[in-house]
Write an enzyme that holds these catalytic residues in place. Sequence first.
Site, PDB file in Angstrom:
ATOM      1  CB  CYS A 287      -2.675  -9.911   4.037  1.00 20.28           C
ATOM      2  SG  CYS A 287      -3.310  -8.501   3.112  1.00 20.28           S
TER       3      CYS A 287
ATOM      4  CB  CYS B 248      -4.722  -8.644  -4.643  1.00 17.36           C
ATOM      5  SG  CYS B 248      -5.447  -9.051  -3.046  1.00 17.36           S
TER       6      CYS B 248
ATOM      7  CB  CYS C  92      -0.187  -3.561  -5.621  1.00 13.39           C
ATOM      8  SG  CYS C  92      -1.036  -1.975  -5.682  1.00 13.39           S
TER       9      CYS C  92
ATOM     10  CG  ASP D  23     -10.168  11.233  -2.755  1.00 12.70           C
ATOM     11  OD1 ASP D  23      -9.540  11.830  -1.880  1.00 12.70           O
ATOM     12  OD2 ASP D  23      -9.654  10.768  -3.781  1.00 12.70           O
TER      13      ASP D  23
HETATM   14  C1  B12 Z   1      -3.324  10.113  -0.854  1.00 10.74           C
HETATM   15  C2  B12 Z   1      -4.015   9.013  -1.634  1.00 10.74           C
HETATM   16  C3  B12 Z   1      -3.267   8.294  -2.551  1.00 10.74           C
HETATM   17  C4  B12 Z   1      -1.743   8.413  -2.631  1.00 10.74           C
HETATM   18  C5  B12 Z   1      -1.127   7.652  -1.434  1.00 10.74           C
HETATM   19  C6  B12 Z   1      -1.765   6.271  -1.189  1.00 10.74           C
HETATM   20  C7  B12 Z   1      -1.765   5.824   0.249  1.00 10.74           C
HETATM   21  N1  B12 Z   1      -1.623   4.557   0.505  1.00 10.74           N
HETATM   22  O1  B12 Z   1      -1.879   6.644   1.141  1.00 10.74           O
HETATM   23  C8  B12 Z   1      -1.459   7.793  -4.029  1.00 10.74           C
HETATM   24  C9  B12 Z   1      -1.436   8.883  -5.077  1.00 10.74           C
HETATM   25  C10 B12 Z   1      -0.180   6.977  -4.149  1.00 10.74           C
HETATM   26  C11 B12 Z   1      -2.720   6.946  -4.240  1.00 10.74           C
HETATM   27  C12 B12 Z   1      -2.762   5.862  -5.093  1.00 10.74           C
HETATM   28  C13 B12 Z   1      -3.883   5.089  -5.294  1.00 10.74           C
HETATM   29  N2  B12 Z   1      -5.130   5.335  -4.833  1.00 10.74           N
HETATM   30 CO1  B12 Z   1      -5.512   6.666  -3.569  1.00 10.74          CO
HETATM   31  N3  B12 Z   1      -6.040   7.901  -2.148  1.00 10.74           N
HETATM   32  C14 B12 Z   1      -5.381   8.728  -1.420  1.00 10.74           C
HETATM   33  C15 B12 Z   1      -6.306   9.399  -0.392  1.00 10.74           C
HETATM   34  C16 B12 Z   1      -6.697  10.783  -0.918  1.00 10.74           C
HETATM   35  C17 B12 Z   1      -5.731   9.524   1.023  1.00 10.74           C
HETATM   36  C18 B12 Z   1      -5.059   8.238   1.571  1.00 10.74           C
HETATM   37  C19 B12 Z   1      -4.431   8.469   2.892  1.00 10.74           C
HETATM   38  O2  B12 Z   1      -5.052   8.975   3.773  1.00 10.74           O
HETATM   39  N4  B12 Z   1      -3.134   8.114   3.058  1.00 10.74           N
HETATM   40  C20 B12 Z   1      -2.426   8.286   4.296  1.00 10.74           C
HETATM   41  C21 B12 Z   1      -1.580   7.062   4.591  1.00 10.74           C
HETATM   42  C22 B12 Z   1      -0.900   7.205   5.940  1.00 10.74           C
HETATM   43  O3  B12 Z   1      -2.484   5.983   4.643  1.00 10.74           O
HETATM   44  P1  B12 Z   1      -2.100   4.520   4.219  1.00 10.74           P
HETATM   45  O4  B12 Z   1      -0.852   4.492   3.422  1.00 10.74           O
HETATM   46  O5  B12 Z   1      -3.312   3.924   3.602  1.00 10.74           O
HETATM   47  O6  B12 Z   1      -1.769   3.833   5.609  1.00 10.74           O
HETATM   48  C23 B12 Z   1      -2.802   3.289   6.414  1.00 10.74           C
HETATM   49  C24 B12 Z   1      -2.532   1.824   6.763  1.00 10.74           C
HETATM   50  O7  B12 Z   1      -1.769   1.158   5.799  1.00 10.74           O
HETATM   51  C25 B12 Z   1      -1.969   1.885   8.133  1.00 10.74           C
HETATM   52  N5  B12 Z   1      -0.515   1.931   8.256  1.00 10.74           N
HETATM   53  C26 B12 Z   1       0.329   2.883   7.830  1.00 10.74           C
HETATM   54  N6  B12 Z   1       1.562   2.588   8.210  1.00 10.74           N
HETATM   55  C27 B12 Z   1       1.497   1.432   8.901  1.00 10.74           C
HETATM   56  C28 B12 Z   1       2.513   0.703   9.540  1.00 10.74           C
HETATM   57  C29 B12 Z   1       2.169  -0.483  10.169  1.00 10.74           C
HETATM   58  C30 B12 Z   1       3.264  -1.254  10.809  1.00 10.74           C
HETATM   59  C31 B12 Z   1       0.830  -0.937  10.183  1.00 10.74           C
HETATM   60  C32 B12 Z   1       0.472  -2.205  10.845  1.00 10.74           C
HETATM   61  C33 B12 Z   1      -0.184  -0.171   9.568  1.00 10.74           C
HETATM   62  C34 B12 Z   1       0.191   0.994   8.941  1.00 10.74           C
HETATM   63  O8  B12 Z   1      -2.481   3.075   8.725  1.00 10.74           O
HETATM   64  C35 B12 Z   1      -2.740   4.051   7.742  1.00 10.74           C
HETATM   65  C36 B12 Z   1      -4.017   4.776   8.118  1.00 10.74           C
HETATM   66  O9  B12 Z   1      -5.129   3.904   8.122  1.00 10.74           O
HETATM   67  C37 B12 Z   1      -7.521   8.396  -0.410  1.00 10.74           C
HETATM   68  C38 B12 Z   1      -8.890   9.031  -0.175  1.00 10.74           C
HETATM   69  C39 B12 Z   1      -9.091   9.336   1.288  1.00 10.74           C
HETATM   70  N7  B12 Z   1      -9.523  10.528   1.580  1.00 10.74           N
HETATM   71  O10 B12 Z   1      -8.854   8.485   2.126  1.00 10.74           O
HETATM   72  C40 B12 Z   1      -7.445   7.758  -1.825  1.00 10.74           C
HETATM   73  C41 B12 Z   1      -7.788   6.279  -1.945  1.00 10.74           C
HETATM   74  C42 B12 Z   1      -7.073   5.552  -0.852  1.00 10.74           C
HETATM   75  N8  B12 Z   1      -7.183   5.909  -3.215  1.00 10.74           N
HETATM   76  C43 B12 Z   1      -7.836   5.025  -3.882  1.00 10.74           C
HETATM   77  C44 B12 Z   1      -7.391   4.420  -5.084  1.00 10.74           C
HETATM   78  C45 B12 Z   1      -8.420   3.673  -5.912  1.00 10.74           C
HETATM   79  C46 B12 Z   1      -6.033   4.508  -5.455  1.00 10.74           C
HETATM   80  C47 B12 Z   1      -5.321   3.716  -6.564  1.00 10.74           C
HETATM   81  C48 B12 Z   1      -5.774   2.273  -6.693  1.00 10.74           C
HETATM   82  C49 B12 Z   1      -5.502   4.473  -7.906  1.00 10.74           C
HETATM   83  C50 B12 Z   1      -4.725   3.884  -9.070  1.00 10.74           C
HETATM   84  N9  B12 Z   1      -5.093   2.729  -9.598  1.00 10.74           N
HETATM   85  O11 B12 Z   1      -3.801   4.473  -9.562  1.00 10.74           O
HETATM   86  C51 B12 Z   1      -3.837   3.825  -6.111  1.00 10.74           C
HETATM   87  C52 B12 Z   1      -3.451   2.649  -5.191  1.00 10.74           C
HETATM   88  C53 B12 Z   1      -2.025   2.718  -4.703  1.00 10.74           C
HETATM   89  C54 B12 Z   1      -1.845   1.934  -3.408  1.00 10.74           C
HETATM   90  N10 B12 Z   1      -1.159   0.801  -3.460  1.00 10.74           N
HETATM   91  O12 B12 Z   1      -2.340   2.379  -2.373  1.00 10.74           O
HETATM   92  C55 B12 Z   1      -9.119   4.613  -3.178  1.00 10.74           C
HETATM   93  C56 B12 Z   1      -8.895   3.233  -2.518  1.00 10.74           C
HETATM   94  C57 B12 Z   1     -10.127   2.331  -2.541  1.00 10.74           C
HETATM   95  C58 B12 Z   1      -9.816   1.038  -1.819  1.00 10.74           C
HETATM   96  N11 B12 Z   1     -10.400  -0.060  -2.265  1.00 10.74           N
HETATM   97  O13 B12 Z   1      -9.066   1.006  -0.889  1.00 10.74           O
HETATM   98  C59 B12 Z   1      -9.285   5.813  -2.132  1.00 10.74           C
HETATM   99  C60 B12 Z   1      -9.917   5.420  -0.814  1.00 10.74           C
HETATM  100  C61 B12 Z   1     -10.149   6.887  -2.850  1.00 10.74           C
HETATM  101  C62 B12 Z   1     -11.633   6.545  -2.845  1.00 10.74           C
HETATM  102  N12 B12 Z   1     -12.474   7.413  -2.331  1.00 10.74           N
HETATM  103  O14 B12 Z   1     -12.064   5.503  -3.271  1.00 10.74           O
HETATM  104  N13 B12 Z   1      -3.729   7.367  -3.440  1.00 10.74           N
HETATM  105  S1  SF4 Z   2       2.013  -1.662  -7.788  1.00 11.25           S
HETATM  106 FE1  SF4 Z   2       0.711  -0.500  -6.378  1.00 11.25          FE
HETATM  107  S2  SF4 Z   2       2.149   0.417  -4.934  1.00 11.25           S
HETATM  108 FE2  SF4 Z   2       3.356  -0.247  -6.699  1.00 11.25          FE
HETATM  109  S3  SF4 Z   2       3.475   1.497  -8.050  1.00 11.25           S
HETATM  110 FE3  SF4 Z   2       1.682   0.359  -8.690  1.00 11.25          FE
HETATM  111  S4  SF4 Z   2      -0.046   1.247  -7.535  1.00 11.25           S
HETATM  112 FE4  SF4 Z   2       1.850   1.941  -6.556  1.00 11.25          FE
HETATM  113  S1  SF4 Z   3      -1.625  -9.369  -2.685  1.00 11.89           S
HETATM  114 FE1  SF4 Z   3      -3.534  -8.977  -1.568  1.00 11.89          FE
HETATM  115  S2  SF4 Z   3      -3.678 -10.665  -0.074  1.00 11.89           S
HETATM  116 FE2  SF4 Z   3      -1.574 -10.623  -0.832  1.00 11.89          FE
HETATM  117  S3  SF4 Z   3      -0.491  -9.348   0.691  1.00 11.89           S
HETATM  118 FE3  SF4 Z   3      -1.088  -8.000  -0.988  1.00 11.89          FE
HETATM  119  S4  SF4 Z   3      -3.030  -7.151  -0.337  1.00 11.89           S
HETATM  120 FE4  SF4 Z   3      -2.665  -8.947   0.959  1.00 11.89          FE
END
Ligand code: B12
Ligand code: SF4
Ligand code: SF4
Length: 375
Positions: free
Chosen positions: A195, A255, A251, A141
């Site tokens: 999922c 799960c 969330c 990260d």
């Molecule tokens: C920015 C960021 C955040 C942001 C935005 C989260 C997000 N989803 O992007 C915020 C601050 C909200 C956040 C929160 C959290 N984060 Co964070 N975050 C990051 C970071 C730095 C970048 C993520 C990123 O690139 N986002 C860009 C968007 C576009 O990506 P995305 O939403 O995941 O979308 C992907 C897919 O869903 C898909 N997608 C998107 N749109 C669509 C649409 C369709 C139709 C489909 C099919 C697919 C699809 O493609 C995208 C690219 O793969 C990473 C570290 C890293 N360098 O990767 C850590 C990371 C993702 N975070 C992490 C963690 C632990 C968290 C939290 C759990 C922390 C907490 N408990 O508070 C929460 C979880 C919230 C959640 N539900 O995701 C871990 C996740 C570990 C894991 N098991 O996945 C990471 C990997 C850090 C690490 N090194 O461990 N985070």
């Molecule tokens: S449940 Fe997950 S997506 Fe919703 S506010 Fe909390 S971390 Fe963010």
């Molecule tokens: S709770 Fe877990 S298994 Fe259910 S939709 Fe969300 S990520 Fe997928």
Amino acid sequence: MTQRPPDPAAAKRQLAARARELGFGRIGVAPIDIPEDEQHLLRWLDAGMHGEMDYMRRHGTRRSRPQELSPGTVRVISVRMDYWPVAARDAGEVLGDAQSGYISRYALGRDYHKVMRNALARLAEELADAIGPFGYRVCVDSAPVLEKAHARNAGLGWIGKHTNLIAREAGSWFFLGEILTDLPLPVDEPASAHCGTCTACITACPTAAIVAPYQLDARRCIAYLTIEHHSAIPVEFREAIGNRIYGCDDCQLVCPWNKFAHAASHPDFKVRHGLDSGRLTELFSWTQSQFEERMRGSAIYRIGYEKWLRNIAVALGNAPTSEPVIRALEQRRESASELVREHIEWALGRHKTSVVDLQSASQKDPGQNAASTSV
Ligand code: B12
Ligand code: SF4
Ligand code: SF4
């Protein structure tokens, strides 16, 4: 010139064996191309869903092209490290206790960045000792990398509808890290998604931040609002934040795959300073130097004292009305920064409303509320 390993498959076996000894739950290797994820990333940025996380926009496609970040990269070695703090006070219990502050499970111990980075650097150095020098860059990260997309392609798990990576055998309570390398290691099969028809995370999200499956509007996410958002927390989300003062886990807590999660094995992820059961009034009373001293080495240190107070002020506004809660808020009112003061005023305003409600109820029926009115 880079010396190539005589046998990439043997190098990979060696990496896997050593990764386990260093505390990683799993390791996998992926090719570098993630064109679909890049499209999703660009759409997400265009929609402004990154909020105030300017670095996400600034890095643009560099985040989805590791070869631009580290020239010569042909593989991403992905690792995961479990962080579930098994001895911590039960998450549901803390969330149900509005006098306590809920801190996300990942932040109860020491900052994971350092722990994982050190272990990953050691893994890479040891491989170089064994097979000769090679090109690599270690990331946790710490660099613009789409970590979840590479981890999925390396077979570590699938991106769930809540957008976290989930492994069938380990749930989602783990961190990710990578070694970007020029070693042409054999790649793994991408993980398949499981999922199915489940939507538990979407329903459970307190702020409706999962706007569609796999799409998170960070601007609504409590993890973003309490950690990454620097200015005032929008009023529309304050009540839903409840007692979550740093991050959010709802969330993931619902799960079904998390029944397969593993407890953290690294001692640095043990709960520190009673953060799993801190009383809001007590946490709010910390001075800046107490905050800095206690939070040094924790991910929470990064948000700084002002955002710490801002977040707790919101939780105090959501706590049941009581004399200690009102006193804690009032005591900070004068010395607080403008940002924190505005949140304190909001919190006090909520308690004034409940005091008025309680008083008018007890005027109608003097016996009612007698036990609960402590102000
Ligand atoms: C920015 C960021 C955040 C942001 C935005 C989260 C997000 N989803 O992007 C915020 C601050 C909200 C956040 C929160 C959290 N984060 Co964070 N975050 C990051 C970071 C730095 C970048 C993520 C990123 O690139 N986002 C860009 C968007 C576009 O990506 P995305 O939403 O995941 O979308 C992907 C897919 O869903 C898909 N997608 C998107 N749109 C669509 C649409 C369709 C139709 C489909 C099919 C697919 C699809 O493609 C995208 C690219 O793969 C990473 C570290 C890293 N360098 O990767 C850590 C990371 C993702 N975070 C992490 C963690 C632990 C968290 C939290 C759990 C922390 C907490 N408990 O508070 C929460 C979880 C919230 C959640 N539900 O995701 C871990 C996740 C570990 C894991 N098991 O996945 C990471 C990997 C850090 C690490 N090194 O461990 N985070
Ligand atoms: S449940 Fe997950 S997506 Fe919703 S506010 Fe909390 S971390 Fe963010
Ligand atoms: S709770 Fe877990 S298994 Fe259910 S939709 Fe969300 S990520 Fe997928």
